[in-house]
Scaffold this motif. Structure first.
Motif, short mmCIF file in Angstrom:
data_model
loop_
_atom_site.label_atom_id
_atom_site.label_comp_id
_atom_site.label_asym_id
_atom_site.label_seq_id
_atom_site.Cartn_x
_atom_site.Cartn_y
_atom_site.Cartn_z
N ALA A 81 -3.80 6.85 -5.32
CA ALA A 81 -3.98 7.04 -6.76
C ALA A 81 -5.36 6.56 -7.18
CB ALA A 81 -2.89 6.28 -7.52
N ASP A 82 -5.89 7.13 -8.24
CA ASP A 82 -7.24 6.76 -8.71
C ASP A 82 -7.25 5.36 -9.31
OD1 ASP A 82 -8.32 9.19 -7.93
OD2 ASP A 82 -7.85 10.15 -9.84
N ASP A 83 -6.22 5.02 -10.07
CA ASP A 83 -6.14 3.74 -10.75
C ASP A 83 -5.55 2.68 -9.81
OD1 ASP A 83 -6.11 2.20 -13.44
OD2 ASP A 83 -4.08 1.94 -12.65
N PHE A 84 -6.11 1.47 -9.82
CA PHE A 84 -5.67 0.42 -8.91
C PHE A 84 -4.20 0.05 -9.14
CE2 PHE A 84 -5.19 -4.15 -7.85
CZ PHE A 84 -5.45 -4.07 -6.50
N VAL A 85 -3.79 -0.10 -10.39
CA VAL A 85 -2.40 -0.43 -10.69
C VAL A 85 -1.48 0.69 -10.22
CG1 VAL A 85 -0.74 -0.81 -12.56
CG2 VAL A 85 -2.97 -1.95 -12.62
N ASP A 86 -1.89 1.92 -10.46
CA ASP A 86 -1.08 3.07 -10.02
C ASP A 86 -0.97 3.11 -8.50
OD1 ASP A 86 -0.70 3.83 -12.62
OD2 ASP A 86 -2.26 5.39 -12.61
N GLU A 87 -2.03 2.71 -7.80
CA GLU A 87 -2.00 2.73 -6.35
C GLU A 87 -1.03 1.69 -5.78
OE1 GLU A 87 -3.01 3.51 -2.27
OE2 GLU A 87 -2.68 4.60 -4.13
N ILE A 88 -1.03 0.49 -6.35
CA ILE A 88 -0.08 -0.53 -5.92
C ILE A 88 1.35 -0.05 -6.18
CG2 ILE A 88 0.78 -2.87 -6.32
CD1 ILE A 88 -1.86 -2.78 -4.82
N THR A 89 1.56 0.56 -7.32
CA THR A 89 2.89 1.09 -7.66
C THR A 89 3.29 2.20 -6.69
OG1 THR A 89 2.50 0.56 -10.00
CG2 THR A 89 4.27 2.13 -9.49
N ARG A 90 2.35 3.07 -6.36
CA ARG A 90 2.62 4.15 -5.40
C ARG A 90 3.01 3.59 -4.03
NH1 ARG A 90 0.37 7.07 -1.25
NH2 ARG A 90 -1.37 5.60 -1.10
N LEU A 91 2.30 2.57 -3.58
CA LEU A 91 2.61 1.97 -2.29
C LEU A 91 4.01 1.35 -2.28
CD1 LEU A 91 -0.82 0.28 -1.45
CD2 LEU A 91 0.18 2.27 -0.32
N CYS A 92 4.39 0.72 -3.37
CA CYS A 92 5.73 0.12 -3.46
C CYS A 92 6.81 1.18 -3.41
CB CYS A 92 5.85 -0.72 -4.73
SG CYS A 92 4.85 -2.23 -4.71
N HIS A 93 6.62 2.25 -4.16
CA HIS A 93 7.61 3.33 -4.15
C HIS A 93 7.67 3.99 -2.77
CE1 HIS A 93 9.15 3.88 -8.29
NE2 HIS A 93 8.05 3.19 -8.62
N GLY A 94 6.51 4.16 -2.14
CA GLY A 94 6.49 4.77 -0.82
C GLY A 94 7.19 3.93 0.22
N ALA A 95 7.01 2.62 0.15
CA ALA A 95 7.64 1.73 1.12
C ALA A 95 9.16 1.72 0.95
CB ALA A 95 7.09 0.31 0.97
N LEU A 96 9.62 1.65 -0.29
CA LEU A 96 11.07 1.68 -0.53
C LEU A 96 11.68 3.00 -0.08
CD1 LEU A 96 12.96 -0.50 -1.95
CD2 LEU A 96 10.52 -0.90 -2.28
N ALA A 97 10.99 4.10 -0.34
CA ALA A 97 11.50 5.41 0.07
C ALA A 97 11.54 5.52 1.59
CB ALA A 97 10.62 6.51 -0.52
N ALA A 156 -6.02 -7.71 1.04
CA ALA A 156 -5.30 -6.44 1.17
C ALA A 156 -4.18 -6.57 2.21
CB ALA A 156 -6.26 -5.32 1.56
N ASP A 157 -4.43 -7.33 3.27
CA ASP A 157 -3.40 -7.52 4.29
C ASP A 157 -2.17 -8.20 3.72
OD1 ASP A 157 -4.66 -6.29 6.44
OD2 ASP A 157 -5.73 -8.10 7.02
N THR A 158 -2.39 -9.22 2.90
CA THR A 158 -1.27 -9.93 2.30
C THR A 158 -0.51 -9.03 1.34
OG1 THR A 158 -2.39 -12.07 2.51
CG2 THR A 158 -0.59 -11.93 0.92
N ILE A 159 -1.23 -8.24 0.57
CA ILE A 159 -0.57 -7.31 -0.34
C ILE A 159 0.32 -6.34 0.43
CG2 ILE A 159 -0.94 -5.41 -1.97
CD1 ILE A 159 -3.52 -6.81 -2.83
N MET A 160 -0.22 -5.79 1.53
CA MET A 160 0.55 -4.86 2.35
C MET A 160 1.77 -5.54 2.96
SD MET A 160 -0.64 -1.70 2.41
CE MET A 160 -0.28 -0.95 3.98
N ASP A 161 1.58 -6.78 3.42
CA ASP A 161 2.70 -7.52 4.01
C ASP A 161 3.81 -7.76 3.00
OD1 ASP A 161 1.25 -7.60 6.35
OD2 ASP A 161 0.64 -9.71 6.14
N VAL A 162 3.42 -8.13 1.79
CA VAL A 162 4.41 -8.40 0.74
C VAL A 162 5.16 -7.12 0.39
CG1 VAL A 162 4.69 -9.01 -1.70
CG2 VAL A 162 3.21 -10.38 -0.23
N ILE A 163 4.45 -6.01 0.27
CA ILE A 163 5.09 -4.74 -0.07
C ILE A 163 6.05 -4.30 1.04
CG2 ILE A 163 4.69 -2.27 -0.45
CD1 ILE A 163 2.09 -3.05 -1.89
N ALA A 164 5.55 -4.32 2.29
CA ALA A 164 6.38 -3.88 3.41
C ALA A 164 7.59 -4.80 3.61
CB ALA A 164 5.54 -3.82 4.69
N GLY A 165 7.35 -6.11 3.56
CA GLY A 165 8.43 -7.06 3.76
C GLY A 165 9.46 -7.01 2.66
#
Length: 200
Positions: A81-97, A156-165
């Protein structure tokens, strides 16, 4: 004169035949859902896909490698996503899906156990799964910090770890039902710790 039965041919094929790859990957996903990781053997996959066992091993060096590709074919297909907040939200939805996929949910425990015994394969598959996503997120985080959107010291690594975990635990352990609500809550939590001027 009696008809002579024609035996079913087992396809051996080469890597250049994409139909064999597709059949094996589809059989793997179906068997994982129906039988779980432990009972989904290479022999069963080959039989179900109507190919030879050597044909499978010419394409995938191990069961873990095959399962990984069957479950995570192309994680970089959807553009960021172009917007940073939207990108974090997209990653969260993608991980849950991703973790809510029945085949993924059945395979993850056994796949992780197999990868613990093969450090080299674990690294190969980790790079295939996350390297591009982590690199892209790293660039986005750096830009967000520079522009004052994200606070300094964010990894970024910690953000990814938190989302995935968080996604894995919610789906595979807590067995949540509403994926969208869980994804929005996870995104809000992550953004609360990342944004420079968060009111969360």
């Amino acid at each position: 004169m009696a008809e002579t039965a024609v035996p079913r041919r087992t396809r051996h094929g080469s890597r250049r035949d994409p139909s064999i790859d597709a059949d094996v990957l589809a059989a793997t996903r179906r068997l994982l859902t129906e039988h779980g990781y432990a009972k989904t053997t290479i022999d069963l996959i080959a039989t179900t896909a109507n190919v030879s066992r050597p044909a499978v091993y010419r394409r995938w060096r191990s069961k873990a490698h095959l399962v990984h590709e069957a479950l995570f074919p192309d994680l970089g297909r959807e553009p960021p996503a172009d917007d940073f907040v939207d990108e974090i939200t997209r990653l969260c939805h993608g991980a849950l899906a991703m973790y809510s996929d029945p085949a993924v949910r059945e395979a993850i425990p056994g796949l992780l156990a197999d990868l613990r015994t093969d450090r080299g394969m674990r690294r190969v598959l980790s790079d295939r799964l996350e390297a591009t996503a982590r690199s892209q997120l790293g660039e986005r985080v750096a830009a967000a910090v520079t522009s004052g959107v994200a606070r300094a010291g964010v990894s970024a690594d910690t953000i990814m770890d938190v989302i995935a975990g968080g996604a894995w635990y919610a789906v595979c352990v807590r067995r949540i039902k509403d994926i969208d609500v869980a994804a929005d809550e996870l995104a809000a939590l992550v953004l609360g710790g990342v944004l420079a001027n968060s009111s969360a």
